[in-house]
Motif scaffolding. Structure first.
Motif, PDB file in Angstrom:
ATOM      1  N   LEU B 194     -18.691 -28.528  26.253  1.00  0.00           N
ATOM      2  CA  LEU B 194     -19.806 -29.471  26.328  1.00  0.00           C
ATOM      3  C   LEU B 194     -20.443 -29.418  27.706  1.00  0.00           C
ATOM      4  CD1 LEU B 194     -21.066 -31.611  24.506  1.00  0.00           C
ATOM      5  CD2 LEU B 194     -19.449 -33.276  25.413  1.00  0.00           C
ATOM      6  N   PHE B 195     -19.609 -29.475  28.723  1.00  0.00           N
ATOM      7  CA  PHE B 195     -20.099 -29.511  30.096  1.00  0.00           C
ATOM      8  C   PHE B 195     -20.719 -28.174  30.511  1.00  0.00           C
ATOM      9  CE2 PHE B 195     -19.274 -29.872  34.792  1.00  0.00           C
ATOM     10  CZ  PHE B 195     -20.083 -30.981  35.010  1.00  0.00           C
ATOM     11  N   MET B 196     -20.166 -27.103  30.004  1.00  0.00           N
ATOM     12  CA  MET B 196     -20.688 -25.781  30.366  1.00  0.00           C
ATOM     13  C   MET B 196     -21.962 -25.440  29.598  1.00  0.00           C
ATOM     14  SD  MET B 196     -18.933 -24.315  32.773  1.00  0.00           S
ATOM     15  CE  MET B 196     -19.034 -22.518  32.653  1.00  0.00           C
ATOM     16  N   ASP B 197     -21.953 -25.689  28.290  1.00  0.00           N
ATOM     17  CA  ASP B 197     -23.037 -25.173  27.447  1.00  0.00           C
ATOM     18  C   ASP B 197     -23.991 -26.238  26.919  1.00  0.00           C
ATOM     19  OD1 ASP B 197     -21.757 -22.672  27.702  1.00  0.00           O
ATOM     20  OD2 ASP B 197     -20.410 -23.191  26.070  1.00  0.00           O
ATOM     21  N   GLY B 198     -23.568 -27.493  26.963  1.00  0.00           N
ATOM     22  CA  GLY B 198     -24.419 -28.533  26.418  1.00  0.00           C
ATOM     23  C   GLY B 198     -24.489 -28.495  24.905  1.00  0.00           C
ATOM     24  N   ILE B 199     -25.379 -29.291  24.337  1.00  0.00           N
ATOM     25  CA  ILE B 199     -25.457 -29.384  22.881  1.00  0.00           C
ATOM     26  C   ILE B 199     -26.753 -28.800  22.326  1.00  0.00           C
ATOM     27  CG2 ILE B 199     -23.973 -31.411  22.794  1.00  0.00           C
ATOM     28  CD1 ILE B 199     -26.519 -33.077  22.363  1.00  0.00           C
ATOM     29  N   ALA B 200     -27.630 -28.354  23.223  1.00  0.00           N
ATOM     30  CA  ALA B 200     -28.872 -27.742  22.734  1.00  0.00           C
ATOM     31  C   ALA B 200     -28.582 -26.324  22.235  1.00  0.00           C
ATOM     32  CB  ALA B 200     -29.919 -27.704  23.845  1.00  0.00           C
ATOM     33  N   PRO B 201     -29.290 -25.890  21.196  1.00  0.00           N
ATOM     34  CA  PRO B 201     -29.082 -24.512  20.712  1.00  0.00           C
ATOM     35  C   PRO B 201     -29.495 -23.521  21.804  1.00  0.00           C
ATOM     36  CG  PRO B 201     -30.648 -25.723  19.309  1.00  0.00           C
ATOM     37  CD  PRO B 201     -30.347 -26.586  20.476  1.00  0.00           C
ATOM     38  N   ARG B 202     -28.780 -22.409  21.894  1.00  0.00           N
ATOM     39  CA  ARG B 202     -29.121 -21.404  22.932  1.00  0.00           C
ATOM     40  C   ARG B 202     -30.107 -20.398  22.375  1.00  0.00           C
ATOM     41  NH1 ARG B 202     -25.870 -20.906  28.047  1.00  0.00           N
ATOM     42  NH2 ARG B 202     -25.484 -23.109  28.194  1.00  0.00           N
TER      43      ARG B 202
END
Lengths: 202, 202
Positions: B194-202
DNA sequence: GTCTATACTAAGATAGAC
DNA sequence: GTCTATCTTAGTATAGAC
């Protein structure tokens, strides 16, 4: 305006003032470390006088607690309502987060705590508080569910743990937030982009 | 083993037990709502007997507080040390987060709180606690600084607010964490991604 | 090492004067 | 509406017996 009306205005004024003071002190030093005498002193009166306005310390706690949650709900709702219809998830999340941070800053986080809070209180009041909490949680759940449907976020429809981490981060902000350095709006934006994009390079 | 040695063992056993019990109760209901009588009752003794082992309630609080911070530091250090030299930032962060969550789960979060904690305590103890806090903070700061140098994360070298949000999310987990549903390891992985990638689509 | 008994203190709360 | 005076309860802590 006759004497009676003045007295009534005085009562309303004093009650409101006492609530403000109590809320401040609860936030500053915690409920347990705030005594009726402390509150009275800051209000410039004697502790016994408080009982003219409130039946007990628990009554004060409940009033503030209830008002804080209601305030959080109200501010988030209003912030979301003010956005244009076509606003995407990121904008809506940022608005909600900022509104929430503002409330945390004003009331502290004790409004979000259950475990430590065992003021022995009438079942009706406890139930009303429980309902308010559910209402607040529902707002967040809906916001995320919308985002999920729109394809703006990747997490599952049942996004409980992600939500808990986000709200935890916001709740804890009461411990360090210093609005003279960063406004709730700035912090809200930072939290939003952190939560949306993370810190790894894309 | 003579009677005196047994008595000594008994004392050590009782002291340790009292600390365990007190730590549990502090976590469950908060320090202010935990009385010496409460602790004694769960320990199967009278409140006055506690004073054979500890000089005061504050002494107990300080022991637990200090031990909790020390434990967090120790666990994170060990978790990081156990990783292979070539482990990247993401793996290291995950190890540290998981170690921290385990401590939060065992001791609650009061070890991370300053504001509410005003046990009037000797300057030496206060200073020792302050040092420990700084030490813990330094570990996180270093971890992020390493990640920054390696180019594994995008945030600035002075990553204070991001760190505060992350630690806040972890600290608050004490309010909802239920290790029968998700282990600290699972939660640590979730928090990390969560902290590294977040929840937005890449 | 733990007990009983008790001192001391501070907090919440009430009664009644003004 | 706020005061002074006081009650009650509950908590921390101590003294001294066993």
């Amino acid at each position: 305006m006759d004497a009676k009306a003045q007295r009534k205005d005085g009562a309303e004024y004093s009650s409101a003032m006492l609530l403000e003071i109590a809320a401040d002190m609860f936030r500053e030093r915690g409920i347990a470390h705030t005594t009726m005498r402390n509150i009275a002193e800051r209000a410039g009166m004697k502790a016994s006088s408080i009982y003219y306005h409130f039946a007990s310390k628990d009554a004060i706690i409940d009033r503030i607690l209830d008002r804080s949650i209601a305030e959080a709900i109200e501010r988030i709702r209003r912030a979301l309502a003010e956005l244009p219809q076509e606003a995407g998830f990121r904008v809506r999340l940022c608005a909600a987060v900022t509104a929430y941070l503002t409330t945390v800053n004003d009331y502290g986080t004790f409004f979000a705590v259950t475990r430590q809070l065992r003021s022995q209180v009438s079942p009706e009041i406890a139930e009303r508080n429980r309902q308010r909490r559910i209402e607040l949680d529902q707002i967040w759940a809906n916001l995320f569910a919308e985002g999920h449907r729109a394809g703006d976020i990747t997490i599952s429809e049942k996004n409980t743990i992600e939500r808990l981490f986000l709200l935890g981060a916001l709740n804890w902000a009461t411990e360090w937030m210093d609005t003279s350095r960063k406004s709730p709006a700035e912090l809200g934006q930072l939290a939003t982009s952190l939560f949306m994009d993370g810190i790894a390079p894309r």
